[in-house]
Design a protein around this motif. Sequence first.
Motif, mmCIF file in Angstrom:
data_model
loop_
_atom_site.group_PDB
_atom_site.id
_atom_site.type_symbol
_atom_site.label_atom_id
_atom_site.label_comp_id
_atom_site.label_asym_id
_atom_site.label_seq_id
_atom_site.Cartn_x
_atom_site.Cartn_y
_atom_site.Cartn_z
ATOM 1 N N VAL A 256 0.852 -1.197 0.000
ATOM 2 C CA VAL A 256 0.000 0.000 0.000
ATOM 3 C C VAL A 256 0.885 1.242 0.000
ATOM 4 O O VAL A 256 1.804 1.367 0.810
ATOM 5 C CB VAL A 256 -0.942 0.010 1.224
ATOM 6 N N GLU A 257 0.574 2.148 -0.938
ATOM 7 C CA GLU A 257 1.340 3.385 -1.055
ATOM 8 C C GLU A 257 0.384 4.552 -0.829
ATOM 9 O O GLU A 257 -0.779 4.487 -1.232
ATOM 10 C CB GLU A 257 1.899 3.442 -2.485
ATOM 11 N N ILE A 258 0.862 5.610 -0.200
ATOM 12 C CA ILE A 258 0.014 6.781 0.051
ATOM 13 C C ILE A 258 0.492 7.935 -0.825
ATOM 14 O O ILE A 258 1.697 8.202 -0.899
ATOM 15 C CB ILE A 258 0.082 7.208 1.547
ATOM 16 N N ASP A 259 -0.476 8.612 -1.442
ATOM 17 C CA ASP A 259 -0.117 9.722 -2.324
ATOM 18 C C ASP A 259 -1.248 10.759 -2.250
ATOM 19 O O ASP A 259 -2.277 10.536 -1.589
ATOM 20 C CB ASP A 259 0.037 9.183 -3.760
ATOM 21 N N SER A 260 -1.085 11.875 -2.927
ATOM 22 C CA SER A 260 -2.181 12.846 -3.049
ATOM 23 C C SER A 260 -2.192 13.348 -4.484
ATOM 24 O O SER A 260 -1.197 13.218 -5.205
ATOM 25 C CB SER A 260 -1.997 14.010 -2.066
ATOM 26 N N PHE A 261 -3.342 13.911 -4.886
ATOM 27 C CA PHE A 261 -3.430 14.421 -6.256
ATOM 28 C C PHE A 261 -4.451 15.552 -6.303
ATOM 29 O O PHE A 261 -5.320 15.665 -5.441
ATOM 30 C CB PHE A 261 -3.810 13.303 -7.238
ATOM 31 N N ARG A 262 -4.310 16.409 -7.327
ATOM 32 C CA ARG A 262 -5.303 17.484 -7.489
ATOM 33 C C ARG A 262 -5.733 17.610 -8.944
ATOM 34 O O ARG A 262 -6.101 18.679 -9.413
ATOM 35 C CB ARG A 262 -4.784 18.810 -6.925
ATOM 36 N N ASP A 263 -5.669 16.491 -9.637
ATOM 37 C CA ASP A 263 -5.985 16.438 -11.058
ATOM 38 C C ASP A 263 -7.299 15.673 -11.211
ATOM 39 O O ASP A 263 -7.874 15.195 -10.229
ATOM 40 C CB ASP A 263 -4.843 15.672 -11.750
ATOM 41 N N LEU A 264 -7.763 15.535 -12.452
ATOM 42 C CA LEU A 264 -8.848 14.602 -12.730
ATOM 43 C C LEU A 264 -8.363 13.213 -12.334
ATOM 44 O O LEU A 264 -7.216 12.858 -12.612
ATOM 45 C CB LEU A 264 -9.145 14.572 -14.232
ATOM 46 N N LEU A 265 -9.261 12.427 -11.724
ATOM 47 C CA LEU A 265 -8.844 11.095 -11.273
ATOM 48 C C LEU A 265 -8.264 10.267 -12.428
ATOM 49 O O LEU A 265 -7.211 9.644 -12.282
ATOM 50 C CB LEU A 265 -10.023 10.350 -10.629
ATOM 51 N N VAL A 266 -8.948 10.266 -13.579
ATOM 52 C CA VAL A 266 -8.487 9.408 -14.681
ATOM 53 C C VAL A 266 -7.087 9.825 -15.173
ATOM 54 O O VAL A 266 -6.268 8.982 -15.532
ATOM 55 C CB VAL A 266 -9.490 9.376 -15.861
ATOM 56 N N ARG A 267 -6.826 11.124 -15.138
ATOM 57 C CA ARG A 267 -5.514 11.590 -15.591
ATOM 58 C C ARG A 267 -4.439 11.185 -14.566
ATOM 59 O O ARG A 267 -3.351 10.743 -14.912
ATOM 60 C CB ARG A 267 -5.539 13.106 -15.781
ATOM 61 N N TYR A 268 -4.796 11.354 -13.288
ATOM 62 C CA TYR A 268 -3.870 10.930 -12.227
ATOM 63 C C TYR A 268 -3.577 9.431 -12.359
ATOM 64 O O TYR A 268 -2.430 8.998 -12.268
ATOM 65 C CB TYR A 268 -4.461 11.253 -10.849
ATOM 66 N N MET A 269 -4.633 8.651 -12.608
ATOM 67 C CA MET A 269 -4.442 7.197 -12.706
ATOM 68 C C MET A 269 -3.528 6.828 -13.870
ATOM 69 O O MET A 269 -2.663 5.964 -13.740
ATOM 70 C CB MET A 269 -5.800 6.493 -12.838
ATOM 71 N N ARG A 270 -3.712 7.491 -14.989
ATOM 72 C CA ARG A 270 -2.826 7.253 -16.142
ATOM 73 C C ARG A 270 -1.381 7.547 -15.756
ATOM 74 O O ARG A 270 -0.466 6.809 -16.104
ATOM 75 C CB ARG A 270 -3.211 8.147 -17.313
ATOM 76 N N SER A 271 -1.188 8.662 -15.017
ATOM 77 C CA SER A 271 0.178 9.056 -14.646
ATOM 78 C C SER A 271 0.814 8.036 -13.707
ATOM 79 O O SER A 271 2.039 7.933 -13.631
ATOM 80 C CB SER A 271 0.188 10.448 -14.005
ATOM 81 N N ARG A 272 -0.032 7.294 -12.970
ATOM 82 C CA ARG A 272 0.493 6.274 -12.058
ATOM 83 C C ARG A 272 0.426 4.873 -12.659
ATOM 84 O O ARG A 272 0.647 3.896 -11.961
ATOM 85 C CB ARG A 272 -0.292 6.302 -10.733
#
Length: 172
Positions: A75-91
Motif C-alpha cells: 500500500v502506497e500513500i499519495d495525493s493528487f489534485r488532477d482529474l482522477l483518470v488523468r492521475y491514474m494514467r500518470s500512475r
Amino acid sequence: MTPPSARADGERRIAVYPGSFDPVTFGHLDIIRRAAKQFDTLIVAVLNNLTKSPLFSVEERTGLLREVTKDLPNVEIDSFRDLLVRYMRSRNAQVSVRGIRSVTDFEYELQMASTNRQLDEGIETIFMMTNPKYSYLSSSIVKEIAKFDGAVSDLVPPAVEAALRRKFAAKR
Ligand code: ADP
C-alpha cells in the motif's frame, strides 16, 4: 490462490483508492486491507479538493494514512489534485476502488464511475461493499463526535483519535 502478480502477461495490477480521508476511519481501513489483497499495488490517493474545507491538511491526512497502513507493504500513500483518470494514467493504474455503504453511496458512485468511463474507457471502477460493522461510519460522523469530545476509539485507529483530540483542543 494465485497471487495477482502471477498473471500470464506479467502486467502488474495497480489500483487507486481515491478519497478525502478527512480523516481515515476503520471503514476506509477495512476497504484498504481487502483491496490490497486483490492487487500488486494499492495507491491510496488523497484528493486535494480546493472547493472543500477539510479539517486536516493534505499533509496531515497522508501522514495519518501512512501511519495506519505501515504494516501493509503493497500500500502506497499519495495525493493528487488532477482529474482522477488523468492521475491514474500518470500512475499506470488500471482500476479505481470505491466503497459502498448505502443506496445513496451507490447512486453517487454510479454517476462518478460513468463519468470517469466517459473520460477514459480504459479505466475500470470496482466497488467493495462495506463491512456491515462500519456501514454507518463516515469521516463526518467521526468529526462530529470528536468535536464534542465524544469517544471515537471504536471508529478510528489510535493515531487518528490522538490527532482529532489535538485538532479540536487547538480550536477550543
Ligand atoms: P469522498 O469525499 O471521495 O467520498 P471519503 O473519504 O468520504 O471520500 O470516502 C472515500 C471512499 O471510501 C468512498 O468510496 C466511500 O464510499 C468509501 N467509504 C467511506 N467510509 C466507508 C465505510 N465506512 N465503509 C466502506 N466504504 C467507505
